[in-house]
Design an enzyme around this catalytic site. Structure first.
Site, mmCIF file in Angstrom:
data_model
loop_
_atom_site.group_PDB
_atom_site.id
_atom_site.type_symbol
_atom_site.label_atom_id
_atom_site.label_comp_id
_atom_site.label_asym_id
_atom_site.label_seq_id
_atom_site.Cartn_x
_atom_site.Cartn_y
_atom_site.Cartn_z
ATOM 1 N N GLY A 271 4.970 2.401 1.705
ATOM 2 C CA GLY A 271 5.998 3.293 1.071
ATOM 3 C C GLY A 271 6.221 4.483 1.991
ATOM 4 C CB SER B 43 -0.925 -0.003 1.237
ATOM 5 O OG SER B 43 -0.114 0.213 2.320
ATOM 6 C CE LYS B 44 -0.178 8.313 -0.341
ATOM 7 N NZ LYS B 44 0.872 8.873 0.486
ATOM 8 N NE ARG B 45 -2.307 3.644 5.806
ATOM 9 C CZ ARG B 45 -3.189 2.677 6.149
ATOM 10 N NH1 ARG B 45 -2.939 1.754 7.063
ATOM 11 N NH2 ARG B 45 -4.361 2.268 5.431
#
Ligand code: GLU
Length: 504
Positions: free
Chosen positions: A264, A260-262
């Site tokens: 990253g 997920s973006k999180r």
């Protein structure tokens, strides 16, 4: 054999996730490997989720990466328009086809009514077991339905799914996937509110009309595939139904769950190809391009996340990937997102760029630092240090000492390398270097110095370690005589003398 035609069909709902980039890449590799075509279709029928700028972002990202389309939004082609919001009329006739054949029906249930049903019935699903108690054209007399529509009442068109039938999806990666139709709900295919189809209808109609032969997409779409099979059959298109291939998920670096973006943000790596400025929140997310990755490194890295060539080869150009790619070697299980490996790929491509190209990329930095350097010398310097960095932005840190004499000396290194006899040894070395020609080569000076050390009974390390410290301020950098050659004998002597004065 029919010509292979694939599509990349993103919805413009935000930045293109790196997993979506991989999907586009695998489509591209598959198409090119098979002498086929790839098109870009924008699936923008859900106006609630539309994000301005997302379409341009997607196109710019794929351009940057060298994933090229034969047809589609921004290019054109004989199957257009390729933006679904521009195909309204086309969909309407197919919705009518299903309605007329009794394979779909009209439903008037409002959001409140549906909510109430959900509250009333556990795990409520709009399907064969419940549709008879809902407000639709199966329960409402025909003339009344027409009246309500004429009066402007809002409705949707639902797909009438027959229960208790095993549906088989033949997936090129997963094999046979069988599910029972009873678990499916009567999906909404079209909404009168905006006269637009939903994803499912538009997707199937377009794949058919655009003569798509292979649907290669992320695993998250596998649950939709049985419904899609039923739609092909309902339209009478089962014979030309595309083949399906659902790609494995990209997993968190730790391997537990979807990337997920999180992840990253938490671990400090981009999950988007380009920097993304979210128009709604104003948030800025980092991108591979702005972080200093080369497109060819990102391609190479992504290609191997879920596919392997069956050999030890790791470095692939786009052309080599096209040659080597096949869906048989795409794995069923998720691929851990190893971003250190991504950096490693960038390092590889950086170290293999020509000195001239890197010099050009370094030009803005050099300008900012006020460095002017003859091109041939700069190229040589870059050649000496380019395998010491992952990114162009790290190169300066590996080469500044060629342009700036040290003003301080790393204390730990001094404590370790600057011995009692160092001043004596380095002073002697200065005297020796004073006899050298300014243009002496690295090889020649190395031979001379080694011989001179041997003659005088000096230990090589005892001379060369503090010498490096004197020239660079730290124990870093390439081969010491390469450094001296770049600095020139005069500058080398000056730096050594300075260190002898400063370090006590
Ligand atoms: N519009 C869908 C997406 O955003 C396409 C899924 C598919 O390829 O069928 O990924």
């Amino acid at each position: 054999m029919k010509k292979v035609r694939v599509r990349f069909a993103p919805s413009p709902t935000g930045a293109l996730h790196i997993g979506g980039v991989r999907t586009a890449l695998y489509n591209y590799l598959f198409a090119k490997k098979n002498g086929g075509e790839m098109l870009l279709r924008i699936e923008d029928t859900d106006s609630n989720r539309f994000v301005p700028g997302a379409e341009d972002y997607i196109i710019e990202s794929l351009n940057w990466l060298g994933i090229k389309f034969d047809e589609g939004v921004g290019i054109g082609g004989e199957y257009g328009p390729y933006r679904q919001s521009e195909r309204k009329e086309i969909y309407k006739q197919y919705v009518d086809q299903l309605l007329n054949a009794g394979k779909a029906y009209i439903a008037f249930d409002t959001a409140e009514q549906l909510e109430a049903k959900r509250a009333e019935i556990n795990n409520f699903q709009y399907d064969a077991s419940t549709r008879a108690m809902m407000d639709n054209s199966l329960t409402c007399p025909q003339e009344k339905v027409q009246e309500r529509i004429a009066a402007g009442e809002k409705y949707v068109v639902r797909f009438k799914i027959e229960p208790n039938e095993d549906i088989t999806v033949n997936d090129l990666i997963r094999g046979k996937v069988v599910i029972n139709s009873s678990i499916l709900d009567d999906k909404v295919l079209w909404k009168s509110a905006d006269c637009l189809p939903t994803y499912h209808l538009a997707n199937i109609v377009d794949d058919h009309l655009m003569q798509i032969t292979h649907v290669i997409r992320g695993e998250e779409w596998l649950p939709s595939a049985p419904l899609h099979v039923l739609l092909y059959r309902a339209f009478g298109w089962a014979d030309t139904m595309p083949e399906f291939a659902h790609l494995p998920l990209l997993l968190k670096p730790e391997g537990n769950g979807k990337l997920s973006k999180r992840d990253g943000d938490r671990l400090g790596f981009p999950v988007f190809p380009l920097e993304w400025h979210d128009p709604k929140t104003g948030d800025v997310s980092s991108g591979y391009r702005e972080s200093g990755y080369f497109p060819e490194a990102v391609i190479n890295f992504l290609a191997l996340l879920g596919w392997n060539p069956g050999t030890e080869q790791e470095i692939f150009s786009m052309d080599e990937l096209i040659q080597a790619f096949s869906l048989d070697r795409v794995s069923k299980s998720g691929a851990k997102f190893d971003y250190e490996k991504g950096k490693w790929f960038n390092h590889h491509y950086l170290a293999n760029k020509s000195n001239e190209e890197l010099a050009a990329l370094m030009a803005p930095v050099l300008k900012e630092k006020g460095v002017s350097c003859e091109a041939s010398k700069l190229n040589k310097i870059i050649g000496l240090i380019k395998d010491r960095a992952h990114f162009v932005k790290e190169l300066w840190n590996e080469m500044y000492y060629f342009f700036e004499a040290p003003t301080t000396y790393d204390e730990k290194a001094v404590a370790k390398r600057w011995k009692e006899d160092t001043p004596k040894l380095l002073s002697a070395l200065v005297g020796f270097m004073a006899t050298w020609d300014e243009n002496i080569s690295a090889k020649e000076m190395e031979e001379k110095t080694m011989a001179w050390n041997a003659e005088n009974g000096f230990n090589n390390g005892a001379v060369l370690n503090p010498f490096r410290l004197a020239l660079l301020g730290e124990m870093k950098g390439p081969h010491i005589f390469d450094v001296v050659e770049m600095l020139g004998v005069k500058e080398t002597i000056a730096r050594t003398q300075k260190a002898l004065e400063v370090i006590k």
